[in-house]
Design an enzyme around this catalytic site. Structure first.
Site, PDB file in Angstrom:
ATOM      1  N   ALA A   1      11.423 -37.037  -9.476  1.00 35.78           N
ATOM      2  CA  ALA A   1      11.353 -37.485 -10.280  1.00 35.78           C
ATOM      3  C   ALA A   1      11.320 -38.709 -10.636  1.00 35.78           C
ATOM      4  O   ALA A   1      11.664 -39.541 -10.090  1.00 35.78           O
ATOM      5  CB  ALA A   1      12.742 -37.109 -11.161  1.00 35.78           C
TER       6      ALA A   1
ATOM      7  N   LEU B   1      21.709 -29.427  -1.581  1.00 33.53           N
ATOM      8  CA  LEU B   1      20.947 -28.805  -1.852  1.00 33.53           C
ATOM      9  C   LEU B   1      20.417 -27.643  -1.690  1.00 33.53           C
ATOM     10  O   LEU B   1      20.048 -26.349  -1.413  1.00 33.53           O
ATOM     11  CB  LEU B   1      20.268 -29.278  -0.329  1.00 33.53           C
ATOM     12  CG  LEU B   1      20.138 -30.508  -0.544  1.00 33.53           C
ATOM     13  CD1 LEU B   1      19.689 -31.490   1.269  1.00 33.53           C
ATOM     14  CD2 LEU B   1      18.691 -31.355  -1.078  1.00 33.53           C
TER      15      LEU B   1
ATOM     16  N   GLU C   1       0.544  -1.197   0.295  1.00 37.65           N
ATOM     17  CA  GLU C   1       0.071   0.014  -0.764  1.00 37.65           C
ATOM     18  C   GLU C   1       0.851   1.613  -0.237  1.00 37.65           C
ATOM     19  O   GLU C   1       0.202   2.444  -0.759  1.00 37.65           O
ATOM     20  CB  GLU C   1      -0.829   0.213   1.339  1.00 37.65           C
ATOM     21  CG  GLU C   1      -1.883  -1.408   0.936  1.00 37.65           C
ATOM     22  CD  GLU C   1      -1.286  -2.645   1.970  1.00 37.65           C
ATOM     23  OE1 GLU C   1      -2.223  -3.568   2.695  1.00 37.65           O
ATOM     24  OE2 GLU C   1      -0.106  -2.639   1.523  1.00 37.65           O
TER      25      GLU C   1
ATOM     26  N   CYS D   1      -0.444  -0.412   8.021  1.00 34.32           N
ATOM     27  CA  CYS D   1      -0.593   0.563   6.373  1.00 34.32           C
ATOM     28  C   CYS D   1      -2.538   0.545   6.500  1.00 34.32           C
ATOM     29  O   CYS D   1      -2.622   1.775   5.449  1.00 34.32           O
ATOM     30  CB  CYS D   1      -0.645  -0.716   5.495  1.00 34.32           C
ATOM     31  SG  CYS D   1       0.691  -1.492   4.592  1.00 34.32           S
TER      32      CYS D   1
ATOM     33  N   THR E   1      18.328 -40.813   1.006  1.00 32.33           N
ATOM     34  CA  THR E   1      18.273 -39.768  -0.108  1.00 32.33           C
ATOM     35  C   THR E   1      20.564 -38.979   0.150  1.00 32.33           C
ATOM     36  O   THR E   1      20.744 -39.244  -0.847  1.00 32.33           O
ATOM     37  CB  THR E   1      17.742 -38.993  -0.515  1.00 32.33           C
ATOM     38  OG1 THR E   1      16.512 -39.655  -0.592  1.00 32.33           O
ATOM     39  CG2 THR E   1      18.050 -37.796  -1.207  1.00 32.33           C
TER      40      THR E   1
ATOM     41  N   GLU F   1      12.018 -33.839  -1.150  1.00 32.13           N
ATOM     42  CA  GLU F   1      12.303 -34.317  -2.235  1.00 32.13           C
ATOM     43  C   GLU F   1      12.855 -35.427  -1.868  1.00 32.13           C
ATOM     44  O   GLU F   1      14.122 -35.767  -3.543  1.00 32.13           O
ATOM     45  CB  GLU F   1      13.734 -33.289  -2.524  1.00 32.13           C
ATOM     46  CG  GLU F   1      13.772 -31.472  -3.326  1.00 32.13           C
ATOM     47  CD  GLU F   1      14.520 -31.270  -3.791  1.00 32.13           C
ATOM     48  OE1 GLU F   1      15.487 -31.654  -4.154  1.00 32.13           O
ATOM     49  OE2 GLU F   1      14.554 -29.705  -4.057  1.00 32.13           O
TER      50      GLU F   1
ATOM     51  N   ASP G   1      23.804 -39.421  -2.385  1.00 29.45           N
ATOM     52  CA  ASP G   1      23.508 -38.652  -3.114  1.00 29.45           C
ATOM     53  C   ASP G   1      24.749 -37.486  -2.899  1.00 29.45           C
ATOM     54  O   ASP G   1      25.085 -36.749  -3.615  1.00 29.45           O
ATOM     55  CB  ASP G   1      22.689 -37.961  -3.353  1.00 29.45           C
ATOM     56  CG  ASP G   1      21.315 -39.012  -4.360  1.00 29.45           C
ATOM     57  OD1 ASP G   1      22.261 -39.825  -4.530  1.00 29.45           O
ATOM     58  OD2 ASP G   1      20.213 -38.834  -4.304  1.00 29.45           O
TER      59      ASP G   1
END
Length: 356
Positions: free
Chosen positions: A158, A208, A52, A88, A200, A286, A204
């Site tokens: 995926a 991230l 605003e 505001c 994971t 993920e 992997d």
């Protein structure tokens, strides 16, 4: 032009700051005099002037005399409390705005209805509920935090064309193309945190981060019950704030916060409660499959984004199966397919054509 046209513009302005306003909402404002926009603005980032105020600042000197005869369109109820910036609602009263049109009231306890009360007391005409569903969607993370008392949860994975997310030995295996990878990194800049499980992280060694897209780095969260992840792994590199969720210790070391919570059946609700207390509005989960399935089984998810690549694995770790899912849309990302679904029990309905 009607109310909806200007409110759509307000929502579009609000989303220009996606990923930058949390834990505050995204807000846009449009000032209209006789079907002519004389001012517009949005909340650019947390701690800066609200929409605003920016809208009023944008009014040309020649048009300032028109402010008291104008209507302001704002997608969220003007704030009524002193925080980093003044209320505001008081500013709109000071400017003698004629009418305020709002999409959503603010669920935050220091504002909820109080902003409208200030405007009404000053004799300002108010209209609420214009594009209410669209407004809820845009600020679904903010609303979820204040109403459900937990972060908004996005599941992402995926999968191959034949429905696997990893080889049987769980070795790292790239399923999606470069376009999908870049899109994922864009999403990371828009969510407050990323969560992965221990398997994971161990297999992997993920970074991230949002390194493929210019934007803020989300909080990295790794479940590591007994803190077995090697200190040489990327999540310990101090490039982004990190939570190592475990059941052994609670301490802060550099950019890494060791967060102690009970594991077992209580791990997800306990973690979500800690994240809510830390004002983390959203989490993108993920992987891996066990963690994703845990959220699905608990019904603790709001949105799922699933990439399907062209390759086949023929064997391996099966992709999760969503339950209570309503398909939102499917689109191509290069050679990949992206399917987005919404939990049917969610209060936040996807409106066709709107941004994620």
């Amino acid at each position: 032009m009607g109310h909806e046209t200007y409110m759509k513009h307000s929502l579009a302005l609000a989303q220009r700051a996606k990923g930058h306003t949390a834990p505050n909402p995204m807000v846009g404002a449009v000032l209209v005099y006789n079907d002519r926009i004389i001012g517009e603005g949005w909340h650019h980032y947390y701690g800066s002037d609200h929409a605003e105020v920016n809208c009023l600042k944008s009014v040309a000197t020649a048009d300032k005399l028109l402010i008291s005869e104008s209507t302001m369109y704002v997608n969220l109820e003007p704030c009524a409390h002193y925080g980093i910036t003044p209320p505001c609602a008081h500013r709109l009263v000071q400017e003698k705005i004629k009418k305020v049109v709002i999409a959503n009231t603010d669920p935050f306890e220091k504002v909820n209805g109080k902003g409208l009360g200030i405007l009404k007391e000053a004799g300002i005409e108010i209209q609420t509920g214009v594009l209410e569903k669209e407004g809820l969607w845009v600020n679904r993370r903010f609303f979820c935090s204040h109403k459900q008392k937990r972060p908004y949860i996005v599941l992402k994975w995926a999968q191959t064309k034949d429905g696997y997310i990893a080889p049987a030995d769980r070795s790292r295996f790239q399923i999606t193309n470069a376009d999908s990878q870049k899109l994922l990194h864009k999403w990371r800049t828009e969510e407050a945190a990323i969560l992965v499980g221990n398997t994971t992280a161990l297999n992997d060694n993920p970074q991230l981060t949002s390194r493929l897209y210019d934007g803020r780095q989300p909080l990295r969260i790794v479940l590591d019950k007994r803190l077995k992840l090697p200190a040489t792994y990327h999540v310990y590199d101090n490039t982004a704030p990190t939570w190592m969720v475990n059941e052994q210790k609670e301490m802060l070391y550099g950019n890494v916060h060791f967060v102690k919570v009970p594991f077992g059946d209580m791990i997800i609700p306990s973690l979500l409660h800690r994240l809510y207390e830390a004002k983390i509005l959203s989490v993108i989960v993920e992987g891996g499959a066990t963690l994703l399935n845990s959220f699905i089984s608990a019904g603790l998810w709001d949105e799922a984004r699933v990439f399907t690549g062209e390759m086949l694995l023929k064997d391996g770790v099966r992709a999760p199966a969503l339950s209570d899912a309503i398909p939102a849309f499917t689109t191509g990302v290069g050679t990949d397919l992206l399917d987005v679904s919404i939990n049917k029990n969610s209060e936040y309905e996807y409106i066709k054509g709107m941004e994620l």
